[in-house]
Design an enzyme around this catalytic site. Structure first.
Site, PDB file in Angstrom:
ATOM      1  N   ASP A   1      72.974 -16.806   1.223  1.00  0.00           N
ATOM      2  CA  ASP A   1      72.179 -15.815   1.950  1.00  0.00           C
ATOM      3  C   ASP A   1      73.151 -14.791   2.531  1.00  0.00           C
ATOM      4  O   ASP A   1      74.079 -15.148   3.283  1.00  0.00           O
ATOM      5  CB  ASP A   1      71.385 -16.527   3.060  1.00  0.00           C
ATOM      6  CG  ASP A   1      70.460 -15.582   3.830  1.00  0.00           C
ATOM      7  OD1 ASP A   1      70.924 -14.492   4.225  1.00  0.00           O
ATOM      8  OD2 ASP A   1      69.293 -15.944   4.049  1.00  0.00           O
TER       9      ASP A   1
ATOM     10  N   ASP B   1      68.635 -10.980   9.155  1.00  0.00           N
ATOM     11  CA  ASP B   1      67.477 -10.727   8.292  1.00  0.00           C
ATOM     12  C   ASP B   1      66.891  -9.326   8.406  1.00  0.00           C
ATOM     13  O   ASP B   1      65.669  -9.169   8.482  1.00  0.00           O
ATOM     14  CB  ASP B   1      66.380 -11.757   8.609  1.00  0.00           C
ATOM     15  CG  ASP B   1      66.851 -13.174   8.335  1.00  0.00           C
ATOM     16  OD1 ASP B   1      67.026 -13.494   7.155  1.00  0.00           O
ATOM     17  OD2 ASP B   1      67.057 -13.926   9.292  1.00  0.00           O
TER      18      ASP B   1
ATOM     19  N   HIS C   1      69.822 -15.215  -1.500  1.00  0.00           N
ATOM     20  CA  HIS C   1      68.883 -14.651  -0.548  1.00  0.00           C
ATOM     21  C   HIS C   1      69.491 -13.320  -0.138  1.00  0.00           C
ATOM     22  O   HIS C   1      70.413 -13.282   0.686  1.00  0.00           O
ATOM     23  CB  HIS C   1      68.702 -15.546   0.672  1.00  0.00           C
ATOM     24  CG  HIS C   1      67.611 -16.550   0.507  1.00  0.00           C
ATOM     25  ND1 HIS C   1      67.179 -17.360   1.520  1.00  0.00           N
ATOM     26  CD2 HIS C   1      66.831 -16.837  -0.563  1.00  0.00           C
ATOM     27  CE1 HIS C   1      66.183 -18.128   1.081  1.00  0.00           C
ATOM     28  NE2 HIS C   1      65.964 -17.825  -0.189  1.00  0.00           N
TER      29      HIS C   1
ATOM     30  N   ASP D   1      71.572 -10.657  13.990  1.00  0.00           N
ATOM     31  CA  ASP D   1      70.412 -10.932  13.124  1.00  0.00           C
ATOM     32  C   ASP D   1      70.818 -10.972  11.655  1.00  0.00           C
ATOM     33  O   ASP D   1      71.490 -10.062  11.168  1.00  0.00           O
ATOM     34  CB  ASP D   1      69.339  -9.858  13.324  1.00  0.00           C
ATOM     35  CG  ASP D   1      68.167 -10.096  12.389  1.00  0.00           C
ATOM     36  OD1 ASP D   1      67.649 -11.225  12.391  1.00  0.00           O
ATOM     37  OD2 ASP D   1      67.804  -9.185  11.631  1.00  0.00           O
TER      38      ASP D   1
ATOM     39  N   HIS E   1      74.290 -14.957   6.186  1.00  0.00           N
ATOM     40  CA  HIS E   1      74.665 -16.258   6.745  1.00  0.00           C
ATOM     41  C   HIS E   1      76.161 -16.507   6.850  1.00  0.00           C
ATOM     42  O   HIS E   1      76.595 -17.661   6.894  1.00  0.00           O
ATOM     43  CB  HIS E   1      74.022 -17.377   5.920  1.00  0.00           C
ATOM     44  CG  HIS E   1      72.571 -17.538   6.201  1.00  0.00           C
ATOM     45  ND1 HIS E   1      71.824 -18.584   5.737  1.00  0.00           N
ATOM     46  CD2 HIS E   1      71.718 -16.781   6.925  1.00  0.00           C
ATOM     47  CE1 HIS E   1      70.576 -18.469   6.144  1.00  0.00           C
ATOM     48  NE2 HIS E   1      70.492 -17.366   6.869  1.00  0.00           N
TER      49      HIS E   1
ATOM     50  N   ASP F   1      65.341 -12.107   1.460  1.00  0.00           N
ATOM     51  CA  ASP F   1      65.063 -12.840   2.690  1.00  0.00           C
ATOM     52  C   ASP F   1      65.293 -11.927   3.889  1.00  0.00           C
ATOM     53  O   ASP F   1      66.429 -11.764   4.336  1.00  0.00           O
ATOM     54  CB  ASP F   1      65.954 -14.092   2.790  1.00  0.00           C
ATOM     55  CG  ASP F   1      65.590 -14.942   3.998  1.00  0.00           C
ATOM     56  OD1 ASP F   1      64.573 -14.645   4.647  1.00  0.00           O
ATOM     57  OD2 ASP F   1      66.328 -15.910   4.290  1.00  0.00           O
TER      58      ASP F   1
ATOM     59  N   GLU G   1      70.674 -24.323   1.048  1.00  0.00           N
ATOM     60  CA  GLU G   1      71.123 -23.079   1.690  1.00  0.00           C
ATOM     61  C   GLU G   1      71.827 -23.345   3.018  1.00  0.00           C
ATOM     62  O   GLU G   1      71.237 -23.890   3.940  1.00  0.00           O
ATOM     63  CB  GLU G   1      69.897 -22.180   1.932  1.00  0.00           C
ATOM     64  CG  GLU G   1      70.221 -20.888   2.657  1.00  0.00           C
ATOM     65  CD  GLU G   1      68.964 -20.044   2.949  1.00  0.00           C
ATOM     66  OE1 GLU G   1      67.835 -20.529   2.709  1.00  0.00           O
ATOM     67  OE2 GLU G   1      69.132 -18.912   3.436  1.00  0.00           O
TER      68      GLU G   1
ATOM     69  N   LYS H   1      74.330 -22.015   6.443  1.00  0.00           N
ATOM     70  CA  LYS H   1      74.274 -20.931   7.421  1.00  0.00           C
ATOM     71  C   LYS H   1      75.424 -21.118   8.402  1.00  0.00           C
ATOM     72  O   LYS H   1      75.827 -22.248   8.681  1.00  0.00           O
ATOM     73  CB  LYS H   1      72.926 -21.009   8.145  1.00  0.00           C
ATOM     74  CG  LYS H   1      72.587 -19.819   9.015  1.00  0.00           C
ATOM     75  CD  LYS H   1      71.132 -19.904   9.479  1.00  0.00           C
ATOM     76  CE  LYS H   1      70.749 -18.693  10.291  1.00  0.00           C
ATOM     77  NZ  LYS H   1      69.339 -18.675  10.665  1.00  0.00           N
TER      78      LYS H   1
ATOM     79  N   TRP I   1      66.301 -25.131   3.203  1.00  0.00           N
ATOM     80  CA  TRP I   1      67.067 -24.674   4.372  1.00  0.00           C
ATOM     81  C   TRP I   1      66.556 -25.418   5.589  1.00  0.00           C
ATOM     82  O   TRP I   1      65.339 -25.508   5.801  1.00  0.00           O
ATOM     83  CB  TRP I   1      66.919 -23.159   4.600  1.00  0.00           C
ATOM     84  CG  TRP I   1      67.589 -22.785   5.888  1.00  0.00           C
ATOM     85  CD1 TRP I   1      68.940 -22.667   6.101  1.00  0.00           C
ATOM     86  CD2 TRP I   1      66.969 -22.595   7.168  1.00  0.00           C
ATOM     87  NE1 TRP I   1      69.187 -22.403   7.436  1.00  0.00           N
ATOM     88  CE2 TRP I   1      67.999 -22.351   8.110  1.00  0.00           C
ATOM     89  CE3 TRP I   1      65.647 -22.618   7.611  1.00  0.00           C
ATOM     90  CZ2 TRP I   1      67.743 -22.124   9.457  1.00  0.00           C
ATOM     91  CZ3 TRP I   1      65.380 -22.391   8.962  1.00  0.00           C
ATOM     92  CH2 TRP I   1      66.430 -22.134   9.867  1.00  0.00           C
TER      93      TRP I   1
END
Ligand SMILES: C[C@H](O)[C@H](O)[C@@H](O)C(=O)CO
Ligand SMILES: [Mn+2]
Length: 427
Positions: A267, A304, A294, A302, A270, A334, A234, A236, A193
């Protein structure tokens, strides 16, 4: 009941027996589901334990458009502290799992080693730790928190020298991944990433993507044994400071992975909030042999937050189980939250991932498929809603008990004791 399990819940066996009967009435074999769950490893990300700090002591900010908020006491400051914290987390999670390590967690004996010069030897203690626990490991090159990434570009950097530095870091990390996979007898997924992107509207979206594709090709040029190392990329949608343009977008990496036979890493945080990772799994697995997840939880800006048992987590698990994809999907976590006990964050997130998988494994999928094939959408909807209140919790408690980990919230007591005895003494 497991002879060694001190559980405050005297009724776990009784509740499990009743639940088993209930599921059997729907044609679901609970013991088979438990046996399947026990074979699924979840890759725990090292970076939850120290706010993505790593052990380079370079004084660099995290950068890369990543942000960790909170100042809960007890962050791991050394590799030994991080391993001790992971030991506790793993002792509270049923099953055997994996460790997902970033390159910035190298142990170089106090001597600074540049990222393009990292070697398997710098991860020897991590490998020994995982081996002693019978765990596999996954790996990540670190393309942030570094002066050569300070302007927001790495593998797509216009400067040939800087780009070469990051290509060489990737080459070094793939070799480390292969050494890890060989040492542990289980392929290491090495996931790339990068943060590269722009805060405001770029004129040239094309050239950075052409540079990134060429850089990845150079980085992946060395053939490595797939029994030891698997490459993943990965994408995003945006990051802090890369709101208008991310070079490594989802489409970029999907095309790259399909054309180069790599794994794509999806992810959960993302994508645009109206998109869901769960719907992407069967699409990308139509074209790719394997993928990496992920699992995360996006909340507004956010990407995460700690994983919880949301509808989306249940949907992800359902897709993996219904599509019979567990042998082709590597499940990693993640998230990073510094506002709560960091060990509890690992335990909550991993236990939730496992709960979601168990729920999906307890579904009478064949019957639901039959209803759908008959066009009986009324019964399909009604059944899906009825399944939500089946006694899943009794099966989960039983699973924790046979795996000799605390049942219900009893694990929190162990984390609180460790906090009082160990974490509170950290500066
Ligand atoms: C620290 C990780 O490499 C990072 O979280 C990455 O996987 C990511 O998701 C960046 O947003
Ligand atoms: Mn990620």
């Amino acid at each position: 009941m497991h002879a060694l399990s001190p559980s405050p819940y005297k009724d776990v066996d009784q509740a499990f027996a009743l639940a088993k009967e209930r599921y059997a009435g729907l044609g679901v074999d609970v013991d088979r589901a438990i046996g399947r769950l026990a074979k699924v490893p979840i890759s725990l990300h090292c970076w939850q334990g120290d706010d993505v700090g790593g052990f380079e002591d370079s004084g660099e900010d995290i950068g890369g458009g990543l942000a960790v908020t909170g100042n809960y006491p007890g962050r791991a400051r050394t590799p030994d502290e991080l391993r001790a914290d992971l030991d506790l987390a793993l002792s509270l999670i049923p099953g055997t799992h994996r460790l997902n390590l970033h390159a910035s967690y190298a142990e170089t004996g106090g001597r600074p080693v540049e990222r393009d010069a990292l070697e398997p030897a710098h991860f020897r203690r991590w490998i020994e730790w995982a081996k002693a626990k019978g765990m596999g490991m996954d790996f990540n090159p670190t393309y942030f928190a570094h002066p050569k990434a300070a302007d927001g570009f790495t593998l797509a950097h216009p400067d040939d020298g800087i780009r070469k530095f990051w290509i060489d870091h990737g080459i070094a990390c793939r070799r480390i991944g292969a050494a890890i996979g060989q040492a542990l007898g289980s392929p290491c997924v090495t996931n790339v990433w990068i943060p590269d992107g722009m805060k405001d509207t770029p004129i040239d979206r094309k050239a950075p993507r052409q540079r990134l594709a060429a850089a990845l090709d150079a980085m992946f040029a060395e053939p490595l044994d797939r029994r030891h190392n698997l490459d993943a990329v990965e994408g995003k949608l945006f990051g802090l400071g890369s709101e208008s343009y991310v070079v490594g977008s989802h489409e970029f990496y999907l095309g790259y992975a399909v054309s180069r036979k790599k794994l794509v890493c999806l992810d959960a945080g993302h994508y645009h909030p109206t998109e869901s990772l769960s719907d992407k799994i069967s699409s990308v697995l139509t074209y790719l042999d394997e993928i990496l997840l992920h699992v995360s939880r996006g909340v507004r800006w956010d990407s995460d937050h700690v994983v919880t048992l949301t509808d989306e987590l249940e949907s992800i698990a359902q897709e993996l189980v219904r599509g019979d994809y567990l042998g082709r999907v590597h499940i990693g976590l993640d998230f990073f939250d510094a506002s709560i006990n960091r060990i509890a964050a690992w335990v909550v997130g991993t236990r939730c991932m496992l709960k979601a998988l168990l729920m999906a494994m307890l579904e009478p999928t064949a019957e639901l498929r039959r209803l759908e094939a008959e066009g009986n959408y009324t019964a399909r909807l009604a059944m899906l809603e009825e399944l939500k209140t089946l006694p899943f919790g009794a099966v989960w408690d039983h699973y924790c008990q046979v795996k000799d980990v605390p049942v219900g919230p009893a694990w929190l007591g162990k984390v609180k004791s460790y906090e009082a005895e160990v974490l509170s003494r950290r500066g």
